[in-house]
Write an enzyme that holds these catalytic residues in place. Structure first.
Site, PDB file in Angstrom:
ATOM      1  N   LYS A 111      21.412 -30.820 -32.113  1.00  0.00           N
ATOM      2  CA  LYS A 111      20.178 -31.614 -32.230  1.00  0.00           C
ATOM      3  C   LYS A 111      19.968 -32.077 -33.677  1.00  0.00           C
ATOM      4  O   LYS A 111      19.501 -33.191 -33.917  1.00  0.00           O
ATOM      5  CB  LYS A 111      18.960 -30.797 -31.755  1.00  0.00           C
ATOM      6  CG  LYS A 111      18.860 -30.664 -30.235  1.00  0.00           C
ATOM      7  CD  LYS A 111      18.335 -31.958 -29.601  1.00  0.00           C
ATOM      8  CE  LYS A 111      18.083 -31.898 -28.120  1.00  0.00           C
ATOM      9  NZ  LYS A 111      19.214 -31.732 -27.246  1.00  0.00           N
ATOM     10  N   LYS A 191      28.946 -34.458 -21.174  1.00  0.00           N
ATOM     11  CA  LYS A 191      28.225 -34.197 -19.918  1.00  0.00           C
ATOM     12  C   LYS A 191      27.246 -35.330 -19.620  1.00  0.00           C
ATOM     13  O   LYS A 191      26.856 -36.079 -20.526  1.00  0.00           O
ATOM     14  CB  LYS A 191      27.499 -32.852 -19.994  1.00  0.00           C
ATOM     15  CG  LYS A 191      26.451 -32.806 -21.071  1.00  0.00           C
ATOM     16  CD  LYS A 191      25.512 -31.619 -20.925  1.00  0.00           C
ATOM     17  CE  LYS A 191      24.419 -31.732 -21.970  1.00  0.00           C
ATOM     18  NZ  LYS A 191      23.207 -31.040 -21.714  1.00  0.00           N
ATOM     19  N   LYS A 194      20.572 -37.530 -20.363  1.00  0.00           N
ATOM     20  CA  LYS A 194      19.534 -38.552 -20.454  1.00  0.00           C
ATOM     21  C   LYS A 194      19.651 -39.396 -21.725  1.00  0.00           C
ATOM     22  O   LYS A 194      19.337 -40.581 -21.729  1.00  0.00           O
ATOM     23  CB  LYS A 194      18.181 -37.816 -20.438  1.00  0.00           C
ATOM     24  CG  LYS A 194      16.975 -38.546 -19.895  1.00  0.00           C
ATOM     25  CD  LYS A 194      17.301 -39.363 -18.711  1.00  0.00           C
ATOM     26  CE  LYS A 194      16.294 -40.227 -18.093  1.00  0.00           C
ATOM     27  NZ  LYS A 194      15.373 -39.541 -17.260  1.00  0.00           N
TER      28      LYS A 194
HETATM   29  P1  TYM Z   1      16.911 -29.966 -19.915  1.00  0.00           P
HETATM   30  O1  TYM Z   1      15.740 -30.769 -19.582  1.00  0.00           O
HETATM   31  O2  TYM Z   1      17.788 -30.429 -21.016  1.00  0.00           O
HETATM   32  O3  TYM Z   1      17.850 -29.784 -18.674  1.00  0.00           O
HETATM   33  C1  TYM Z   1      17.301 -29.353 -17.458  1.00  0.00           C
HETATM   34  C2  TYM Z   1      18.338 -28.646 -16.626  1.00  0.00           C
HETATM   35  O4  TYM Z   1      19.384 -29.530 -16.246  1.00  0.00           O
HETATM   36  C3  TYM Z   1      20.630 -28.946 -16.557  1.00  0.00           C
HETATM   37  N1  TYM Z   1      21.578 -30.001 -16.904  1.00  0.00           N
HETATM   38  C4  TYM Z   1      22.817 -30.070 -16.421  1.00  0.00           C
HETATM   39  N2  TYM Z   1      23.485 -29.281 -15.555  1.00  0.00           N
HETATM   40  C5  TYM Z   1      24.745 -29.641 -15.233  1.00  0.00           C
HETATM   41  N3  TYM Z   1      25.352 -30.758 -15.734  1.00  0.00           N
HETATM   42  C6  TYM Z   1      24.712 -31.578 -16.606  1.00  0.00           C
HETATM   43  N4  TYM Z   1      25.290 -32.666 -17.061  1.00  0.00           N
HETATM   44  C7  TYM Z   1      23.379 -31.246 -16.982  1.00  0.00           C
HETATM   45  N5  TYM Z   1      22.464 -31.831 -17.796  1.00  0.00           N
HETATM   46  C8  TYM Z   1      21.354 -31.051 -17.738  1.00  0.00           C
HETATM   47  C9  TYM Z   1      20.355 -28.031 -17.745  1.00  0.00           C
HETATM   48  O5  TYM Z   1      21.340 -27.041 -17.848  1.00  0.00           O
HETATM   49  C10 TYM Z   1      19.011 -27.495 -17.358  1.00  0.00           C
HETATM   50  O6  TYM Z   1      19.158 -26.430 -16.440  1.00  0.00           O
HETATM   51  N6  TYM Z   1      16.231 -25.760 -22.379  1.00  0.00           N
HETATM   52  C11 TYM Z   1      16.098 -26.255 -21.019  1.00  0.00           C
HETATM   53  C12 TYM Z   1      14.637 -26.326 -20.581  1.00  0.00           C
HETATM   54  C13 TYM Z   1      13.933 -25.012 -20.544  1.00  0.00           C
HETATM   55  C14 TYM Z   1      14.211 -23.906 -19.702  1.00  0.00           C
HETATM   56  C15 TYM Z   1      13.254 -22.923 -20.037  1.00  0.00           C
HETATM   57  C16 TYM Z   1      15.146 -23.675 -18.728  1.00  0.00           C
HETATM   58  C17 TYM Z   1      12.883 -24.639 -21.324  1.00  0.00           C
HETATM   59  N7  TYM Z   1      12.469 -23.394 -21.018  1.00  0.00           N
HETATM   60  C18 TYM Z   1      13.254 -21.667 -19.392  1.00  0.00           C
HETATM   61  C19 TYM Z   1      15.136 -22.446 -18.081  1.00  0.00           C
HETATM   62  C20 TYM Z   1      14.198 -21.463 -18.416  1.00  0.00           C
HETATM   63  C21 TYM Z   1      16.762 -27.627 -20.982  1.00  0.00           C
HETATM   64  O7  TYM Z   1      17.592 -27.916 -21.765  1.00  0.00           O
HETATM   65  O8  TYM Z   1      16.356 -28.495 -20.112  1.00  0.00           O
END
Ligand code: TYM
Length: 326
Positions: A111, A191, A194
């Site tokens: 990041k 991967k 967004k």
């Molecule tokens: P975020 O919003 O980046 O992603 C949300 C979820 O989508 C999964 N993900 C993927 N899985 C497989 N292939 C991909 N290309 C891919 N892109 C995204 C992410 O692994 C995630 O599960 N830090 C977390 C948000 C969060 C969270 C939490 C999760 C905050 N607090 C507590 C679990 C428990 C995140 O990056 O979300």
């Protein structure tokens, strides 16, 4: 019943990566576990964002949750900032965790490289807040993609440290893995994400959009043969076909590849149809919720007040153990 927590950042509509890596796991677990699924808006504001569209972005995630089949009769839905105990617990947990460990995390380094002018405390604090999210509900299982594993490790370290300093309180959360724990990008490397334009397919995309997004995905000349490559555009298309197309289709195109007769136009067509078949019922359900905003508000209000009660119980226990209340 074992407790489960997962969250998705409020960055707008969900894509296939979010769906396969996280939502599929949530759908499975809501049947058998005590689940809280959250739109994590406080995490979303650690990278550049537009305040005037944040509420809309939160709503998009909630609508995608409901459309995908998360059922308020079977799980609780939460908006992170509406349960203030998340930030309260995060602060308390931050007092037992080393800064150096946070600075070393690959997600923080990524990041920093991505937004060199936006390196803020919240970004460093991100994994601590995430640990607080899960530990607030004493979550044992966390359905997330493989990219979140370093954050799960931090969570476990924080839980262990807290338990050893203040007495047994938290479980050590484990990641709940899905078949689609890593959905590749459509642009050939990395991967699906967004923040990378052209890399993703949204759950709300219609068949034409899916086709045109796939049409732009890079391939080779089709005359290479041999084993399917491990990485790159062709490998990524095969991964998507394995996840969405079923075994028969996958085997057919692998065979075509071996025999150097693969036609990527045909493969992309089949893949687009297969993806759309999975998304169509989700899109229909979404329309129903879009047309009934009052129902969505009611679901959220009920769920969030239940979440606050559970959160308050944990906070009481934590504060007692830390000597903050008698
Ligand atoms: P975020 O919003 O980046 O992603 C949300 C979820 O989508 C999964 N993900 C993927 N899985 C497989 N292939 C991909 N290309 C891919 N892109 C995204 C992410 O692994 C995630 O599960 N830090 C977390 C948000 C969060 C969270 C939490 C999760 C905050 N607090 C507590 C679990 C428990 C995140 O990056 O979300």
């Amino acid at each position: 019943m074992k407790r489960v927590y997962s969250g998705i950042r409020a960055t707008g509509r969900l894509h296939l990566g979010n769906y396969m890596g996280a939502v599929k796991g949530m759908l499975a677990l809501q049947e058998t576990h005590d689940c809280v699924f959250s739109v994590v808006d406080l995490h979303a504001i650690t990278t550049p964002y537009d305040p005037s569209s944040l509420q809309q972005n939160i709503r998009e995630v909630i609508l995608d949750f409901l459309a995908a089949g998360l059922d308020p009769q079977k799980c609780k839905l939460e908006i992170q900032s509406r349960v203030p105990q998340h930030t309260e617990l995060a602060y308390l947990l931050s007092t037992i965790y080393p800064v150096s460990r946070l600075e070393d995390l690959p997600t923080y380094k990524d990041k920093k490289a991505q937004y060199p002018k936006y390196i803020n405390m919240g970004l460093l604090y991100y994994p601590v807040l995430m640990a607080a999210d899960v530990l607030l509900y004493k979550g044992e299982l966390v359905p997330v993609g493989i990219d979140q594993e370093p954050h799960l490790e931090v969570m476990r370290e924080i839980a262990r440290k807290f338990n050893s300093v203040y007495g047994e309180t938290f479980p050590e959360p484990q990641r709940f893995k899905t078949e689609g724990e890593y959905v590749p990008s459509l642009v050939g490397s990395g991967k699906m994400s967004k923040t990378v334009e052209g890399s993703y397919i949204n759950l709300t995309d219609d068949l034409e959009t899916i086709k045109s997004r796939l049409a732009k995905a890079p391939t080779d000349s089709g005359a290479i043969g041999g084993n399917i490559p491990q990485e790159g555009g062709v490998a990524n298309l095969f991964t998507l076909l394995r996840l969405f197309g079923g075994k028969e289709m996958f085997t057919k195109f692998v065979q075509d590849y071996h025999e150097k007769k693969i036609r990527y136009v045909e493969m992309k067509e089949v893949l687009a149809e297969a993806i759309y078949k999975e998304l169509q019922p989700i899109q229909e359900r979404r329309k129903e919720f879009e047309q009934n905003p009052k129902l969505v508000d009611e679901i959220l209000n009920t769920s969030i007040s239940q979440c606050r009660q559970v959160a308050e119980e944990t906070m009481k226990e934590v504060k007692e153990k830390m000597g903050l209340v008698s």
